[in-house]
Motif scaffolding. Structure first.
Motif, PDB file in Angstrom:
ATOM      1  N   MET A   1       0.853  -1.171   0.000  1.00  0.00           N
ATOM      2  CA  MET A   1       0.000   0.000   0.000  1.00  0.00           C
ATOM      3  C   MET A   1       0.901   1.236   0.000  1.00  0.00           C
ATOM      4  O   MET A   1       1.754   1.398   0.854  1.00  0.00           O
ATOM      5  N   LYS A   2       0.704   2.092  -0.975  1.00  0.00           N
ATOM      6  CA  LYS A   2       1.505   3.306  -1.073  1.00  0.00           C
ATOM      7  C   LYS A   2       0.950   4.375  -0.150  1.00  0.00           C
ATOM      8  O   LYS A   2      -0.259   4.490   0.033  1.00  0.00           O
ATOM      9  N   GLN A   3       1.855   5.167   0.406  1.00  0.00           N
ATOM     10  CA  GLN A   3       1.474   6.280   1.266  1.00  0.00           C
ATOM     11  C   GLN A   3       2.042   7.576   0.698  1.00  0.00           C
ATOM     12  O   GLN A   3       3.150   7.594   0.163  1.00  0.00           O
ATOM     13  N   PHE A   4       1.272   8.648   0.878  1.00  0.00           N
ATOM     14  CA  PHE A   4       1.658   9.959   0.377  1.00  0.00           C
ATOM     15  C   PHE A   4       1.487  10.990   1.487  1.00  0.00           C
ATOM     16  O   PHE A   4       0.470  10.982   2.194  1.00  0.00           O
ATOM     17  N   ALA A   5       2.472  11.864   1.631  1.00  0.00           N
ATOM     18  CA  ALA A   5       2.350  12.996   2.545  1.00  0.00           C
ATOM     19  C   ALA A   5       1.507  14.063   1.855  1.00  0.00           C
ATOM     20  O   ALA A   5       1.656  14.305   0.661  1.00  0.00           O
ATOM     21  N   ILE A   6       0.618  14.688   2.612  1.00  0.00           N
ATOM     22  CA  ILE A   6      -0.235  15.743   2.082  1.00  0.00           C
ATOM     23  C   ILE A   6       0.356  17.081   2.507  1.00  0.00           C
ATOM     24  O   ILE A   6       0.538  17.338   3.697  1.00  0.00           O
ATOM     25  N   LYS A   7       0.654  17.921   1.523  1.00  0.00           N
ATOM     26  CA  LYS A   7       1.229  19.232   1.802  1.00  0.00           C
ATOM     27  C   LYS A   7       0.186  20.095   2.503  1.00  0.00           C
ATOM     28  O   LYS A   7      -0.973  20.144   2.097  1.00  0.00           O
TER      29      LYS A   7
ATOM     30  N   MET B   1      -1.998  10.210   3.166  1.00  0.00           N
ATOM     31  CA  MET B   1      -3.014   9.561   2.360  1.00  0.00           C
ATOM     32  C   MET B   1      -2.486   8.196   1.935  1.00  0.00           C
ATOM     33  O   MET B   1      -1.368   8.096   1.438  1.00  0.00           O
ATOM     34  N   GLU B   2      -3.278   7.147   2.163  1.00  0.00           N
ATOM     35  CA  GLU B   2      -2.907   5.789   1.793  1.00  0.00           C
ATOM     36  C   GLU B   2      -3.814   5.318   0.667  1.00  0.00           C
ATOM     37  O   GLU B   2      -5.026   5.497   0.740  1.00  0.00           O
ATOM     38  N   LEU B   3      -3.237   4.714  -0.371  1.00  0.00           N
ATOM     39  CA  LEU B   3      -4.033   4.138  -1.452  1.00  0.00           C
ATOM     40  C   LEU B   3      -4.535   2.776  -0.985  1.00  0.00           C
ATOM     41  O   LEU B   3      -3.743   1.894  -0.678  1.00  0.00           O
ATOM     42  N   LEU B   4      -5.856   2.612  -0.917  1.00  0.00           N
ATOM     43  CA  LEU B   4      -6.433   1.345  -0.489  1.00  0.00           C
ATOM     44  C   LEU B   4      -6.806   0.455  -1.656  1.00  0.00           C
ATOM     45  O   LEU B   4      -6.625  -0.765  -1.603  1.00  0.00           O
ATOM     46  N   ASP B   5      -7.349   1.051  -2.710  1.00  0.00           N
ATOM     47  CA  ASP B   5      -7.813   0.273  -3.850  1.00  0.00           C
ATOM     48  C   ASP B   5      -7.772   1.130  -5.103  1.00  0.00           C
ATOM     49  O   ASP B   5      -8.071   2.324  -5.043  1.00  0.00           O
ATOM     50  N   GLU B   6      -7.397   0.527  -6.202  1.00  0.00           N
ATOM     51  CA  GLU B   6      -7.377   1.228  -7.493  1.00  0.00           C
ATOM     52  C   GLU B   6      -8.496   0.662  -8.351  1.00  0.00           C
ATOM     53  O   GLU B   6      -8.618  -0.552  -8.507  1.00  0.00           O
ATOM     54  N   ILE B   7      -9.333   1.542  -8.872  1.00  0.00           N
ATOM     55  CA  ILE B   7     -10.390   1.138  -9.785  1.00  0.00           C
ATOM     56  C   ILE B   7     -10.221   1.929 -11.071  1.00  0.00           C
ATOM     57  O   ILE B   7      -9.356   2.812 -11.157  1.00  0.00           O
ATOM     58  N   GLU B   8     -11.009   1.618 -12.065  1.00  0.00           N
ATOM     59  CA  GLU B   8     -10.826   2.215 -13.393  1.00  0.00           C
ATOM     60  C   GLU B   8     -10.815   3.741 -13.380  1.00  0.00           C
ATOM     61  O   GLU B   8      -9.984   4.369 -14.017  1.00  0.00           O
ATOM     62  N   SER B   9     -11.712   4.346 -12.630  1.00  0.00           N
ATOM     63  CA  SER B   9     -11.841   5.803 -12.673  1.00  0.00           C
ATOM     64  C   SER B   9     -11.039   6.540 -11.598  1.00  0.00           C
ATOM     65  O   SER B   9     -11.022   7.764 -11.579  1.00  0.00           O
TER      66      SER B   9
ATOM     67  N   PHE C   1      -9.144   6.119  -7.330  1.00  0.00           N
ATOM     68  CA  PHE C   1      -8.610   5.404  -6.183  1.00  0.00           C
ATOM     69  C   PHE C   1      -9.519   5.580  -4.967  1.00  0.00           C
ATOM     70  O   PHE C   1     -10.103   6.647  -4.757  1.00  0.00           O
ATOM     71  N   VAL C   2      -9.576   4.530  -4.157  1.00  0.00           N
ATOM     72  CA  VAL C   2     -10.177   4.633  -2.836  1.00  0.00           C
ATOM     73  C   VAL C   2      -8.996   4.869  -1.891  1.00  0.00           C
ATOM     74  O   VAL C   2      -8.014   4.121  -1.919  1.00  0.00           O
ATOM     75  N   VAL C   3      -9.078   5.923  -1.093  1.00  0.00           N
ATOM     76  CA  VAL C   3      -7.954   6.305  -0.234  1.00  0.00           C
ATOM     77  C   VAL C   3      -8.407   6.466   1.211  1.00  0.00           C
ATOM     78  O   VAL C   3      -9.582   6.706   1.488  1.00  0.00           O
ATOM     79  N   ARG C   4      -7.455   6.316   2.110  1.00  0.00           N
ATOM     80  CA  ARG C   4      -7.678   6.626   3.532  1.00  0.00           C
ATOM     81  C   ARG C   4      -6.815   7.836   3.844  1.00  0.00           C
ATOM     82  O   ARG C   4      -5.616   7.854   3.551  1.00  0.00           O
ATOM     83  N   ILE C   5      -7.429   8.843   4.431  1.00  0.00           N
ATOM     84  CA  ILE C   5      -6.706  10.053   4.819  1.00  0.00           C
ATOM     85  C   ILE C   5      -6.634  10.082   6.340  1.00  0.00           C
ATOM     86  O   ILE C   5      -7.659   9.972   7.022  1.00  0.00           O
TER      87      ILE C   5
ATOM     88  N   GLU D   1     -12.138   7.976   1.349  1.00  0.00           N
ATOM     89  CA  GLU D   1     -12.712   8.785   0.281  1.00  0.00           C
ATOM     90  C   GLU D   1     -12.392   8.171  -1.075  1.00  0.00           C
ATOM     91  O   GLU D   1     -11.539   7.300  -1.194  1.00  0.00           O
ATOM     92  N   PHE D   2     -13.040   8.689  -2.103  1.00  0.00           N
ATOM     93  CA  PHE D   2     -12.721   8.357  -3.487  1.00  0.00           C
ATOM     94  C   PHE D   2     -12.077   9.580  -4.119  1.00  0.00           C
ATOM     95  O   PHE D   2     -12.518  10.707  -3.901  1.00  0.00           O
ATOM     96  N   ILE D   3     -11.015   9.364  -4.887  1.00  0.00           N
ATOM     97  CA  ILE D   3     -10.355  10.453  -5.605  1.00  0.00           C
ATOM     98  C   ILE D   3     -10.183  10.011  -7.060  1.00  0.00           C
ATOM     99  O   ILE D   3      -9.773   8.869  -7.320  1.00  0.00           O
ATOM    100  N   THR D   4     -10.529  10.879  -7.978  1.00  0.00           N
ATOM    101  CA  THR D   4     -10.401  10.524  -9.389  1.00  0.00           C
ATOM    102  C   THR D   4      -8.926  10.416  -9.767  1.00  0.00           C
ATOM    103  O   THR D   4      -8.060  11.039  -9.152  1.00  0.00           O
TER     104      THR D   4
END
Length: 64
Positions: free
Chosen positions: A1-7, A16-24, A26-30, A43-46
């Motif tokens: 699971m990739k993690q990203f620092a939020i500026k 922010m952690e990527l939980l799942d990747e879908i076609e449109s 990502f489902v993320v945990r903040i 949340e969902f992020i395009t």
């Protein structure tokens, strides 16, 4: 699971952690860390918004 620092201008770190990747996108945990508690949301992020945030430096991948 990739993690990203939020500026942020806030002194407490947010991640922010990527939980799942879908076609449109990502489902993320903040996770926003506060002085004595954590605010966690899923949340969902395009894909377009995610790529824009990485390109502009709003999100930065954390190394493992």
């Amino acid at each position: 699971m990739k993690q990203f620092a939020i500026k942020s201008t806030d002194t407490s770190p947010s991640v922010m952690e990527l939980l799942d990747e879908i076609e449109s996108g990502f489902v993320v945990r903040i996770v926003r860390k506060r002085e004595d508690w954590e605010d966690i949301s899923e949340e969902f992020i395009t894909r377009e918004l995610f790529e824009t945030c990485v390109r502009t430096g709003y999100l930065a991948e954390l190394s493992a």
